[in-house]
Design an enzyme around this catalytic site. Sequence first.
Site, mmCIF file in Angstrom:
data_model
loop_
_atom_site.group_PDB
_atom_site.id
_atom_site.type_symbol
_atom_site.label_atom_id
_atom_site.label_comp_id
_atom_site.label_asym_id
_atom_site.label_seq_id
_atom_site.Cartn_x
_atom_site.Cartn_y
_atom_site.Cartn_z
ATOM 1 N N HIS A 204 -32.011 -80.490 -37.005
ATOM 2 C CA HIS A 204 -31.160 -79.423 -36.471
ATOM 3 C C HIS A 204 -29.857 -79.250 -37.246
ATOM 4 O O HIS A 204 -29.279 -78.164 -37.252
ATOM 5 C CB HIS A 204 -30.867 -79.655 -34.982
ATOM 6 C CG HIS A 204 -29.868 -80.738 -34.700
ATOM 7 N ND1 HIS A 204 -30.206 -82.074 -34.660
ATOM 8 C CD2 HIS A 204 -28.527 -80.690 -34.443
ATOM 9 C CE1 HIS A 204 -29.134 -82.791 -34.382
ATOM 10 N NE2 HIS A 204 -28.102 -81.972 -34.237
ATOM 11 N N ASP A 205 -29.380 -80.292 -37.901
ATOM 12 C CA ASP A 205 -28.119 -80.189 -38.654
ATOM 13 C C ASP A 205 -28.326 -80.112 -40.159
ATOM 14 O O ASP A 205 -27.365 -80.259 -40.921
ATOM 15 C CB ASP A 205 -27.216 -81.386 -38.334
ATOM 16 C CG ASP A 205 -26.356 -81.151 -37.092
ATOM 17 O OD1 ASP A 205 -26.149 -79.972 -36.738
ATOM 18 O OD2 ASP A 205 -25.891 -82.140 -36.505
ATOM 19 N N LYS A 208 -26.054 -78.249 -42.654
ATOM 20 C CA LYS A 208 -24.703 -78.703 -43.004
ATOM 21 C C LYS A 208 -24.601 -79.118 -44.464
ATOM 22 O O LYS A 208 -23.496 -79.292 -44.986
ATOM 23 C CB LYS A 208 -24.281 -79.852 -42.092
ATOM 24 C CG LYS A 208 -23.955 -79.386 -40.670
ATOM 25 C CD LYS A 208 -23.434 -80.514 -39.807
ATOM 26 C CE LYS A 208 -23.074 -80.011 -38.405
ATOM 27 N NZ LYS A 208 -22.601 -81.095 -37.527
ATOM 28 N N HIS A 233 -24.079 -72.976 -39.868
ATOM 29 C CA HIS A 233 -25.088 -73.961 -40.262
ATOM 30 C C HIS A 233 -26.438 -73.786 -39.571
ATOM 31 O O HIS A 233 -27.462 -74.136 -40.161
ATOM 32 C CB HIS A 233 -24.552 -75.393 -40.119
ATOM 33 C CG HIS A 233 -24.599 -75.956 -38.741
ATOM 34 N ND1 HIS A 233 -23.537 -75.886 -37.882
ATOM 35 C CD2 HIS A 233 -25.589 -76.605 -38.075
ATOM 36 C CE1 HIS A 233 -23.864 -76.468 -36.747
ATOM 37 N NE2 HIS A 233 -25.089 -76.916 -36.826
ATOM 38 N N HIS A 258 -27.857 -74.129 -31.046
ATOM 39 C CA HIS A 258 -26.520 -74.002 -30.458
ATOM 40 C C HIS A 258 -26.416 -72.827 -29.487
ATOM 41 O O HIS A 258 -25.300 -72.429 -29.114
ATOM 42 C CB HIS A 258 -25.458 -73.880 -31.555
ATOM 43 C CG HIS A 258 -25.151 -75.183 -32.226
ATOM 44 N ND1 HIS A 258 -24.383 -76.160 -31.636
ATOM 45 C CD2 HIS A 258 -25.552 -75.681 -33.424
ATOM 46 C CE1 HIS A 258 -24.296 -77.200 -32.453
ATOM 47 N NE2 HIS A 258 -25.004 -76.936 -33.543
ATOM 48 N N ASP A 286 -27.780 -83.402 -28.309
ATOM 49 C CA ASP A 286 -26.754 -83.296 -29.353
ATOM 50 C C ASP A 286 -25.368 -83.439 -28.730
ATOM 51 O O ASP A 286 -24.514 -84.212 -29.202
ATOM 52 C CB ASP A 286 -26.923 -81.929 -30.027
ATOM 53 C CG ASP A 286 -25.968 -81.697 -31.188
ATOM 54 O OD1 ASP A 286 -25.230 -82.628 -31.558
ATOM 55 O OD2 ASP A 286 -25.967 -80.581 -31.731
#
Length: 332
Positions: A204-205, A208, A233, A258, A286
Amino acid sequence: TVERAVQAVRDLLGMDVAYTSEFVGGHQVLRILGGDAESFGVQEGQGIPLDQTYCQRILAGRLPNLMPDVRGDDRTASMPITEACNMGAFASVPLTFSNGELYGMLCAGSHQAKPELAYRDLQFLHVFARMIADQLERDALRDKAGALELQAATARTHIAAVQARDAYTANHSQAVVEHAVATARQLELSEHEVAEVEQVALLHDIGKIAIPDAILGKPGKLTDAEWEIMRTHPQKSEQLIGNVPGLSHLGPAIRAEHERWDGDGYPDGLAGEAIPLASRITLVCDAYHAMISDRPYRRALPERNARAEIAANAGTQFCPSAAQALLDALSP
């Protein structure tokens, strides 16, 4: 091999051609051909609309599996494929996997009528269809295993690249994975769904990696302008994963990680069940791990306080069922 089995079918039935086919999007796609396919005007990889084939009518029970004299049968004599292929005799049985999935058909054809075709030939054809279907299924499973390993290797490469720039993001993602899998199991999702939640939580990140170091590693709070960049991101994650074969289907869920239950999230303002379930699970996990982690600009919350925050924001920021499942998973 499938090729040898197809050739055996052609030889033992005395046909001019034999082939396997796969049903793909309303077409019968010819896969493995044995014999004089050119004289029938067909080739491997060719797709024929199902409604123009004998096979669709055989499956529907409108034609028999064995047709010793295609041109002499009123049901098939006027079909365009009969003239186009100069078909005299035809035989076809389904290729079915062990789970009941219909792959396609095993077929054999001849330019001349074959009045000698009989029930024993149909039995023979069914035996070879079972052998061929088993081999095709084994091949598919082996290909799938290889694809999954490729996906895993690609994901590990991306994660390593993020970790090289930001150890917190990488360690955070691993922790979110553990919470997300436990939450998915609390919700009694299928193993396939649990695996998808695990992948979304892990990746999910990943976007970044495209965020500038000055923002990603900033020790203090971000400015509004920096937050605008940081909030891109999820789209970058989707774009990155979308370019990885075998992982692209995860893109929408990763993009939506998000989004908030009440619609005040980003980047698309999705709300409620319009947000993929894997995204909703990942968001609450998260947020929980972020709250219990030390950051340069704030101290970690005690776990009991973080759990209270999750409960207080269920139904607004968080999906109520995902939030409750996480809290249940965290309970001693």
